[in-house]
Design an enzyme around this catalytic site. Structure first.
Site, PDB file in Angstrom:
ATOM      1  N   ASN A  75     -13.786   4.832  -4.050  1.00  0.00           N
ATOM      2  CA  ASN A  75     -13.062   4.898  -2.779  1.00  0.00           C
ATOM      3  C   ASN A  75     -12.544   6.295  -2.523  1.00  0.00           C
ATOM      4  O   ASN A  75     -12.197   7.035  -3.439  1.00  0.00           O
ATOM      5  CB  ASN A  75     -11.897   3.894  -2.766  1.00  0.00           C
ATOM      6  CG  ASN A  75     -10.608   4.481  -3.312  1.00  0.00           C
ATOM      7  OD1 ASN A  75      -9.843   5.129  -2.593  1.00  0.00           O
ATOM      8  ND2 ASN A  75     -10.366   4.255  -4.601  1.00  0.00           N
ATOM      9  N   SER A  76     -12.550   6.608  -1.228  1.00  0.00           N
ATOM     10  CA  SER A  76     -11.809   7.784  -0.776  1.00  0.00           C
ATOM     11  C   SER A  76     -11.123   7.379   0.521  1.00  0.00           C
ATOM     12  O   SER A  76     -11.468   7.836   1.613  1.00  0.00           O
ATOM     13  CB  SER A  76     -12.727   8.983  -0.566  1.00  0.00           C
ATOM     14  OG  SER A  76     -11.935  10.112  -0.224  1.00  0.00           O
TER      15      SER A  76
ATOM     16  N   LYS B 253       3.351   5.670 -10.743  1.00  0.00           N
ATOM     17  CA  LYS B 253       1.935   5.343 -10.947  1.00  0.00           C
ATOM     18  C   LYS B 253       1.234   6.624 -11.385  1.00  0.00           C
ATOM     19  O   LYS B 253       1.236   7.625 -10.666  1.00  0.00           O
ATOM     20  CB  LYS B 253       1.332   4.822  -9.633  1.00  0.00           C
ATOM     21  CG  LYS B 253      -0.186   4.607  -9.672  1.00  0.00           C
ATOM     22  CD  LYS B 253      -0.542   3.161  -9.882  1.00  0.00           C
ATOM     23  CE  LYS B 253      -2.022   2.876  -9.722  1.00  0.00           C
ATOM     24  NZ  LYS B 253      -2.320   2.207  -8.471  1.00  0.00           N
TER      25      LYS B 253
ATOM     26  N   GLY C  91      -6.472  -1.450 -14.374  1.00  0.00           N
ATOM     27  CA  GLY C  91      -7.766  -0.819 -14.612  1.00  0.00           C
ATOM     28  C   GLY C  91      -8.743  -1.763 -15.265  1.00  0.00           C
ATOM     29  O   GLY C  91      -8.551  -2.160 -16.416  1.00  0.00           O
TER      30      GLY C  91
ATOM     31  N   ASN D  65      -4.144   4.891 -12.182  1.00  0.00           N
ATOM     32  CA  ASN D  65      -4.805   4.969 -10.881  1.00  0.00           C
ATOM     33  C   ASN D  65      -6.317   5.101 -11.121  1.00  0.00           C
ATOM     34  O   ASN D  65      -6.767   5.162 -12.272  1.00  0.00           O
ATOM     35  CB  ASN D  65      -4.263   6.182 -10.113  1.00  0.00           C
ATOM     36  CG  ASN D  65      -4.293   5.969  -8.601  1.00  0.00           C
ATOM     37  OD1 ASN D  65      -5.271   5.450  -8.068  1.00  0.00           O
ATOM     38  ND2 ASN D  65      -3.239   6.355  -7.927  1.00  0.00           N
TER      39      ASN D  65
ATOM     40  N   LYS E 195       0.859  -1.196   0.000  1.00  0.00           N
ATOM     41  CA  LYS E 195       0.000   0.000   0.000  1.00  0.00           C
ATOM     42  C   LYS E 195       0.895   1.246   0.000  1.00  0.00           C
ATOM     43  O   LYS E 195       1.930   1.273   0.656  1.00  0.00           O
ATOM     44  CB  LYS E 195      -0.887  -0.014   1.259  1.00  0.00           C
ATOM     45  CG  LYS E 195      -1.640   1.284   1.545  1.00  0.00           C
ATOM     46  CD  LYS E 195      -2.744   1.564   0.554  1.00  0.00           C
ATOM     47  CE  LYS E 195      -3.408   2.933   0.828  1.00  0.00           C
ATOM     48  NZ  LYS E 195      -4.329   3.328  -0.237  1.00  0.00           N
ATOM     49  N   SER E 196       0.462   2.271  -0.709  1.00  0.00           N
ATOM     50  CA  SER E 196       1.237   3.512  -0.766  1.00  0.00           C
ATOM     51  C   SER E 196       1.565   3.994   0.653  1.00  0.00           C
ATOM     52  O   SER E 196       0.668   4.121   1.494  1.00  0.00           O
ATOM     53  CB  SER E 196       0.447   4.607  -1.488  1.00  0.00           C
ATOM     54  OG  SER E 196       0.355   4.315  -2.858  1.00  0.00           O
TER      55      SER E 196
ATOM     56  N   LEU F 280      -5.299   7.411   1.928  1.00  0.00           N
ATOM     57  CA  LEU F 280      -3.937   6.937   2.211  1.00  0.00           C
ATOM     58  C   LEU F 280      -3.751   6.329   3.604  1.00  0.00           C
ATOM     59  O   LEU F 280      -2.769   6.633   4.278  1.00  0.00           O
ATOM     60  CB  LEU F 280      -2.957   8.110   2.046  1.00  0.00           C
ATOM     61  CG  LEU F 280      -2.146   8.179   0.764  1.00  0.00           C
ATOM     62  CD1 LEU F 280      -1.381   9.511   0.674  1.00  0.00           C
ATOM     63  CD2 LEU F 280      -1.145   7.034   0.704  1.00  0.00           C
TER      64      LEU F 280
ATOM     65  N   CYS G 237      -2.543   9.944  -6.171  1.00  0.00           N
ATOM     66  CA  CYS G 237      -3.605   9.693  -5.185  1.00  0.00           C
ATOM     67  C   CYS G 237      -4.651  10.798  -5.286  1.00  0.00           C
ATOM     68  O   CYS G 237      -4.329  11.972  -5.135  1.00  0.00           O
ATOM     69  CB  CYS G 237      -3.063   9.635  -3.765  1.00  0.00           C
ATOM     70  SG  CYS G 237      -4.428   9.496  -2.586  1.00  0.00           S
TER      71      CYS G 237
HETATM   72  O1  RRO Z   1      -5.644   5.748  -0.341  1.00  0.00           O
HETATM   73  C1  RRO Z   1      -6.355   6.220  -1.260  1.00  0.00           C
HETATM   74  O2  RRO Z   1      -7.350   6.941  -1.041  1.00  0.00           O
HETATM   75  C2  RRO Z   1      -6.033   5.981  -2.677  1.00  0.00           C
HETATM   76  C3  RRO Z   1      -4.767   6.103  -3.206  1.00  0.00           C
HETATM   77 BR1  RRO Z   1      -3.247   6.432  -2.164  1.00  0.00          BR
HETATM   78  C4  RRO Z   1      -4.584   5.963  -4.599  1.00  0.00           C
HETATM   79  O3  RRO Z   1      -3.471   6.083  -5.155  1.00  0.00           O
HETATM   80  N1  RRO Z   1      -5.680   5.709  -5.357  1.00  0.00           N
HETATM   81  C5  RRO Z   1      -6.907   5.585  -4.837  1.00  0.00           C
HETATM   82  O4  RRO Z   1      -7.881   5.361  -5.576  1.00  0.00           O
HETATM   83  N2  RRO Z   1      -7.080   5.713  -3.478  1.00  0.00           N
END
Ligand code: RRO
Length: 314
Positions: free
Chosen positions: A72-73, A166, A251, A195, A48-49, A76, A132
């Site tokens: 999604n939101s 990315k 995707g 993304n 995960k980032s 991070l 992101c």
């Molecule tokens: O964690 C997120 O809200 C998120 C990230 Br870091 C991303 O790169 N892409 C995404 O759809 N959600």
């Protein structure tokens, strides 16, 4: 998987026995989730980032599955880069590459993280997240070509491992040219396209309401709808970038046919996001089997036999 077919690929100098692995995001935040990827048929493990410090992320609900995909939101949520650095040693036992996604909240944070990762051989490559869409007040770097160049100039002063980026999805042809001109100036190993499509809105008609809490319901869109955009981005960057920069498709991949399409457009590997969330890590074996069946029927022994060979009608 039919024996005569190989799904092997090479990304950033690392060999993967399967070109299919996870997108950074779903089911790759905790060591248990990363272990499950290690024990699955995914060709690599991608974390995960990571930010400098651990983050709880945005308030819930922040991920909702729909008939066609997901919104999604997350914001991070992650354990901080030290956790994913530490995990690198454990990842070695799985005998597959371990890639770390880095998404610092500032250029300085990104520099600090890549400097701290230097010398760690168990990290096969870094995927720098320029896209992101969900941190309030933080624009997506990948939509700002000057900022992207400025960050890459600084990153390549310090980075030790091979580095890829990315990217967000682009929609206007000049934007592909502008981003490709930036990327071609740096020793980038790969680009991951794409993304989620940022800031979509999903509505519950019954409740007359948005479905996720953060950002008044706005969030990144994944799943079926983004496949045509993802394929366009893979194809465009495959034709515009230096030959030594691998393209990783991401995707709308639910089936072997979807993965085949990404590879036909030029992808050297294919990541799975929304479908991994839906199905769990068994998706890698299933999709690998489906892709192998298609390849065998077409007489392709490996992915290089058809990678990038999409035909035009003119
Ligand atoms: O964690 C997120 O809200 C998120 C990230 Br870091 C991303 O790169 N892409 C995404 O759809 N959600």
């Amino acid at each position: 998987m039919p024996r005569s077919v190989s799904l092997a690929t090479t990304i950033a100098g690392s060999s993967l026995t399967s070109c299919l692995y996870n997108a950074s995001g779903p089911l790759c935040t905790t060591s248990e989730e990363l272990d499950a990827l290690g024990n699955s048929e995914a060709g690599a493990i991608l974390s995960k980032s990571a930010t400098l410090e651990p983050r709880a992320g945005n308030p819930e609900p922040r991920y909702v599955e729909t008939a066609w995909g997901s919104i999604n939101s997350m914001g991070l949520p992650n354990e901080g880069y030290r956790y994913y650095l530490e995990y690198a040693r454990r990842a070695q036992s799985f005998g597959k590459p371990y890639f770390m996604s880095v998404s610092g909240l500032s250029h300085d944070d990104n520099i600090e993280i890549v400097r701290a990762l230097a010398g760690e051989a168990a990290i096969s490559a870094i995927e720098l997240n320029l896209s992101c869409p969900n941190v309030p007040g933080k624009p997506q770097t990948g939509y700002d070509f000057e900022q992207s160049r400025a960050l890459l100039e600084r990153i390549f002063e310090y980075v030790d491992q091979p580095l890829g980026v990315k990217l967000p999805p682009y929609f206007d042809l000049p934007h592909f040219d502008m981003m490709a001109a930036v990327l071609n100036d740096f020793p980038i190993a790969f680009v991951t396209c794409v993304n989620s499509i940022g800031n979509g809105l999903v509505i519950d008609v019954q409740a007359e309401s948005v479905v996720i809490k953060p950002k008044s319901g706005f969030g990144g869109i994944g799943g079926d709808f983004i496949k045509p955009t993802a394929l366009a981005n893979v194809r465009k960057f495959y034709t515009l970038l230096r030959e030594d920069i691998a393209i990783i498709g991401c995707g709308g991949v639910k089936t072997g046919e979807d993965a085949f399409e990404h590879i036909l457009c030029g992808a050297s590997a294919v990541q799975i996001g929304t479908q991994l969330m839906r199905e769990g890590v068994d998706c890698f074996a299933r999709i690998a089997g489906e892709l192998s069946t298609i390849m065998q029927a077409k007489g392709y022994r490996d992915i290089d036999s058809f990678r990038g060979k999409l035909k035009s009608l003119d």
